[in-house]
Design an enzyme around this catalytic site. Structure first.
Site, short mmCIF file in Angstrom:
data_model
loop_
_atom_site.label_atom_id
_atom_site.label_comp_id
_atom_site.label_asym_id
_atom_site.label_seq_id
_atom_site.Cartn_x
_atom_site.Cartn_y
_atom_site.Cartn_z
N HIS A 114 29.01 34.56 12.79
CA HIS A 114 28.02 35.50 13.34
C HIS A 114 27.62 35.09 14.75
CE1 HIS A 114 24.92 32.57 12.60
NE2 HIS A 114 25.08 32.62 11.30
N HIS A 142 26.97 31.29 15.57
CA HIS A 142 28.18 30.48 15.73
C HIS A 142 28.85 30.81 17.06
CE1 HIS A 142 28.09 31.24 11.19
NE2 HIS A 142 27.67 30.01 11.34
N CYS A 199 17.43 20.28 -3.32
CA CYS A 199 17.61 21.70 -2.97
C CYS A 199 19.10 21.99 -2.95
CB CYS A 199 16.97 22.03 -1.62
SG CYS A 199 17.43 23.71 -1.09
N CYS A 238 20.44 23.39 0.46
CA CYS A 238 20.64 22.41 1.54
C CYS A 238 21.58 21.28 1.12
CB CYS A 238 19.33 21.76 1.95
SG CYS A 238 18.10 22.90 2.52
N CYS A 257 11.34 24.12 -0.48
CA CYS A 257 12.26 23.75 0.59
C CYS A 257 11.87 24.51 1.86
CB CYS A 257 13.69 24.10 0.18
SG CYS A 257 14.80 24.21 1.60
N HIS A 278 14.78 27.13 2.65
CA HIS A 278 15.13 28.20 1.71
C HIS A 278 13.92 28.84 1.04
CE1 HIS A 278 18.96 26.07 2.19
NE2 HIS A 278 19.48 27.28 2.01
N LYS A 324 14.23 36.63 12.24
CA LYS A 324 15.28 35.65 11.96
C LYS A 324 16.52 36.43 11.51
CE LYS A 324 16.07 31.59 9.30
NZ LYS A 324 15.79 30.68 8.29
N LYS A 339 21.06 37.99 6.21
CA LYS A 339 21.77 39.03 5.47
C LYS A 339 20.79 39.97 4.79
CE LYS A 339 26.20 37.42 3.78
NZ LYS A 339 26.80 36.83 2.60
N1 MSP Z 1 28.43 22.61 8.61
C1 MSP Z 1 27.21 22.29 9.24
C2 MSP Z 1 27.46 21.52 10.52
C3 MSP Z 1 28.22 20.26 10.36
S1 MSP Z 1 28.54 19.50 11.87
C4 MSP Z 1 29.11 18.04 11.48
C5 MSP Z 1 26.46 23.58 9.58
N2 MSP Z 1 27.17 24.70 9.63
S2 MSP Z 1 26.58 26.16 9.97
O1 MSP Z 1 27.65 27.08 9.75
O2 MSP Z 1 25.38 26.37 9.28
O3 MSP Z 1 26.35 26.15 11.50
C6 MSP Z 1 25.12 25.74 12.06
C7 MSP Z 1 25.23 25.95 13.54
O4 MSP Z 1 25.57 27.32 13.84
C8 MSP Z 1 23.95 25.73 14.32
O5 MSP Z 1 23.68 24.37 14.57
C9 MSP Z 1 24.28 26.50 15.58
O6 MSP Z 1 25.21 25.81 16.33
C10 MSP Z 1 24.92 27.74 15.01
N3 MSP Z 1 23.91 28.73 14.64
C11 MSP Z 1 23.73 29.30 13.41
N4 MSP Z 1 22.74 30.23 13.49
C12 MSP Z 1 22.24 30.27 14.74
C13 MSP Z 1 21.33 31.11 15.42
N5 MSP Z 1 20.65 32.06 14.82
N6 MSP Z 1 21.18 30.91 16.75
C14 MSP Z 1 21.91 29.99 17.45
N7 MSP Z 1 22.80 29.21 16.83
C15 MSP Z 1 22.86 29.17 15.45
O7 MSP Z 1 25.28 23.49 9.79
#
Ligand code: MSP
Length: 639
Positions: free
Chosen positions: A19, A22, A127, A130, A144, A147, A296, A299
């Site tokens: 999304h 990412h 949790c 998490c 949590c 969540h 925020k 989904k």
């Molecule tokens: N798998 C773990 C990370 C492991 S690293 C060794 C994880 N994955 S995640 O899919 O949840 O990705 C989290 C990351 O996605 C955030 O730290 C950020 O980089 C990005 N983002 C997810 N949602 C976001 C927003 N709403 N806004 C900006 N970036 C965000 O955590």
């Protein structure tokens, strides 16, 4: 020789599709790696997917797939998305790669042998979302914090990593290296965690509960906790410990993450590295969160932004530009499609696009598309400080990029673009073109403008690589030379006279957002019209809160031809946006008693939050608002 750079994104969980969040992290990391190219700095850029753990098992189950089939599917969604967004990572790591698994086993054994891992029974609040235990202190009202669900009490024997042993050492390290974690607010957050007692980290999960993970090399009955596994991707991808890439790049590593995963990166990871005898990372760079229309992204609200969809509508470069220009690295930002369109129309279509097509059109019109040969003394005379402003823009861009102030870097470029637009107005080439005697001045003005555009094309390269390349081509620059290197951008007079320029183009056509919205609404309406509605029960009906509403105020919304903004009394005052402006004047509605759905999820229309929906019959595109036969108390329910 400038030191190399190793830059990483988090590896994303494959429990969900990619999304906006990412996409932002990966784009910003790509921008940093392209900036490295501008400096001729060698750069290794890593991204990938995090594929073990409970979350993934549950997501796979939902789709009736085995974890392995499921991770293949979602991991490739991430892997295939990045080239679409013009992201050029050096490698894509997956935690299910055999090479990664081997590194995890190797490091676990090393830490176990050093005595930093012990076995103990633990009872705690866990949790599942998490995938970790929470201490009482971390829970909010017993729930949590992420969540909002109550954790479950779990009692089991597990392996623990002696994280607490390194607490004081880490505190000292951060205090001695104040930019280890940046921006400062996140450093302070980590310091405040570290000033409270730090518990040891549970790094195993019994196979009786979870099988999808890396088996502990010293106990067959357990798999590795997903964070302990995932963080090691940063070294496994470089072929730790003996690979040449590891030796070359690890000493220069910087991580990019968002604030949600500050703790694992700011505390678990440095202590793990210390225990394994691996040098620490140079910097942890932490950015904020994108919210969508002030909520925020989630989904359940239904506001998840799909990067591919945005790319398909607005183009990769425009999407990248908006994300970089509208977020201050480190702070949260708000995403809305409307704000993105405004940004594209003003900065890209208007400021940059118009300037570019105007200048190229003048080369075609006044010089038969050939770059004029300029008289150097006249070039100086006609330059009017443009060159100095260009160099100032380059240095402001450079220092902002170094400081992770990407939005400021873009502001510096746009100040220069606007300066060039003024230069066109002041020098008025169309007047110089009228007389033969000012021909030389005209040549100088156009030459300076082409030089300015060349510098702009280099400065936008990290954020908008495709547009930069198109500009390069249309400025007649050698396609083989990297036109974006900082040393070239710090020089003037490198546009080649006598070059024939290709036909002009429009870099960014103006976007008509209303038209896009209308097309979407039409498609939605035609889908609805084709669908035969199912029978519903009384219970279904009772979920719709229909109320009598008195219109207190009605006004038109500038720029939205079809919409009216209404204030209605339904026992409380509500704002409702209704698409009836073609058929009703505001004054026709005030005082009328109408019918509204009061519990429709609020939605933003043209920047206004509409909190409910007015009922109307629509016949051949013309609406007729539903009213009541006899006036009742505002807010009376309809049943
Ligand atoms: N798998 C773990 C990370 C492991 S690293 C060794 C994880 N994955 S995640 O899919 O949840 O990705 C989290 C990351 O996605 C955030 O730290 C950020 O980089 C990005 N983002 C997810 N949602 C976001 C927003 N709403 N806004 C900006 N970036 C965000 O955590």
């Amino acid at each position: 020789m400038i030191e190399p750079l190793y830059i990483t994104t988090p590896i994303y969980y494959v429990n969900d599709r990619p999304h906006l969040g990412h996409a932002y992290t990966t784009i910003v990391t790509d921008v940093i790696s392209r900036f490295a190219r501008m400096k001729k700095q060698e750069c290794f850029f890593l991204t990938g997917t995090d594929e073990h753990g409970d979350k993934i098992v549950r997501a796979a189950k939902k789709e009736n797939l085995s974890p392995r089939e499921y991770v293949e599917k979602i991991s490739s969604l991430f892997k295939n998305l990045w080239p679409e967004l013009n992201i050029e990572n050096s490698y894509f790591v997956r935690t299910t790669d055999q090479s990664h698994v081997e590194v995890v086993e190797n490091i676990l054994r090393k830490i176990y042998d050093s005595g930093d891992i012990y076995f103990a029974e633990y009872e705690g609040q866990y949790c599942f979302g998490c995938e970790r235990f929470y201490s009482e202190r971390e829970l909010v009202d017993g729930k949590c914090p992420d969540h909002g669900t109550a954790p479950e009490v779990i009692k089991e024997s597990n392996y623990f990593f002696k994280m607490s042993k390194y607490q004081q050492w880490l505190l000292d390290h951060i205090e001695k290296n104040p930019d280890f974690i940046r921006p400062e607010r996140y450093k302070n957050e980590v310091l405040s965690f570290l000033r409270e007692p730090l518990e040891d980290l549970c790094i195993s999960r019994p196979k009786s509960r979870l099988k999808w993970g890396i088996t502990l090399p010293f106990d067959e009955d357990y798999v590795t906790y997903v964070w302990f596994d995932a963080l090691l991707n940063y070294v496994s991808a470089l072929e730790y410990p003996d690979g040449e890439t590891y030796k070359k790049f690890w000493p220069h590593v910087q991580h990019i993450v968002a604030k949600d995963i500050l703790k694992p990166h700011g505390i678990y990871w440095p202590t793990m590295l210390k225990s394994a005898g691996i040098p620490l990372y140079k910097h942890l760079n932490v950015h904020g969160f994108w919210n969508v229309d002030h909520s925020k992204m989630s989904k359940s609200i239904g506001n998840v932004v799909e990067p591919l969809q945005m790319k398909n509508i607005y183009g990769t470069d425009a999407f990248r530009f908006f994300l970089i220009r509208d977020m201050v690295f480190g702070l949260d930002s708000d995403y809305s499609e409307e704000a993105m369109v405004q940004r594209i129309n003003s900065d890209l279509a208007n400021d940059l696009g118009n300037l570019f097509s105007r200048v190229i059109a003048m080369v075609h019109k006044y010089f038969k598309a050939v770059v004029p040969n300029v008289d150097l003394s006249l070039e100086k005379e006609m330059e009017l400080g443009l060159k100095e402003d260009a160099f100032n823009a380059v240095s402001c861009f450079e220092s902002s990029m170094e400081n992770f102030s990407f939005h400021k870097a873009m502001i510096a470029v746009w100040e220069f673009i606007n300066r060039m637009n003024k230069y066109v107005d002041v020098t008025a080439p169309w007047i110089l073109a009228k007389q033969k005697s000012t021909r030389k001045q005209l040549e100088a003005v156009i030459f300076n403008l082409l030089e300015g555009l060349r510098i702009v094309s280099g400065l936008i390269y990290p954020v908008m690589p495709d547009t930069a390349k198109t500009m390069q081509k249309h400025l007649g620059l050698d396609p083989e030379t990297p036109f974006y290197t900082l040393d070239l951008l710090r020089s003037w007079n490198t546009i080649v006279p006598e070059t024939k320029l290709p036909k002009g183009i429009s870099l960014f056509p103006r976007i008509d957002f209303e038209k896009i919205q209308k097309e979407r609404a039409d498609i939605a309406a035609s889908v609805l019209a084709e669908e035969k509605l199912p029978d519903i029960t009384l219970e279904d009906l009772s979920r719709v809160d229909l109320r009598a509403a008195t219109v207190i105020k009605a006004e038109i919304i500038p720029r939205a031809k079809k919409l009216l903004k209404l204030e209605v009394d339904i026992g409380e005052v509500r704002t409702i946006v209704a698409g009836i402006a073609n058929d009703y004047k505001p004054e026709d509605l005030v005082g009328k008693q109408v019918i509204v759905i009061a519990n429709l999820k609020p939605a933003k229309l043209m920047g206004i939050l509409s909190n409910g929906m007015l009922l109307a019959a629509v016949e051949d595109g013309k609406s007729s608002v539903a009213t009541l036969d006899r006036e009742v108390k505002p807010g009376t329910s309809l049943r």
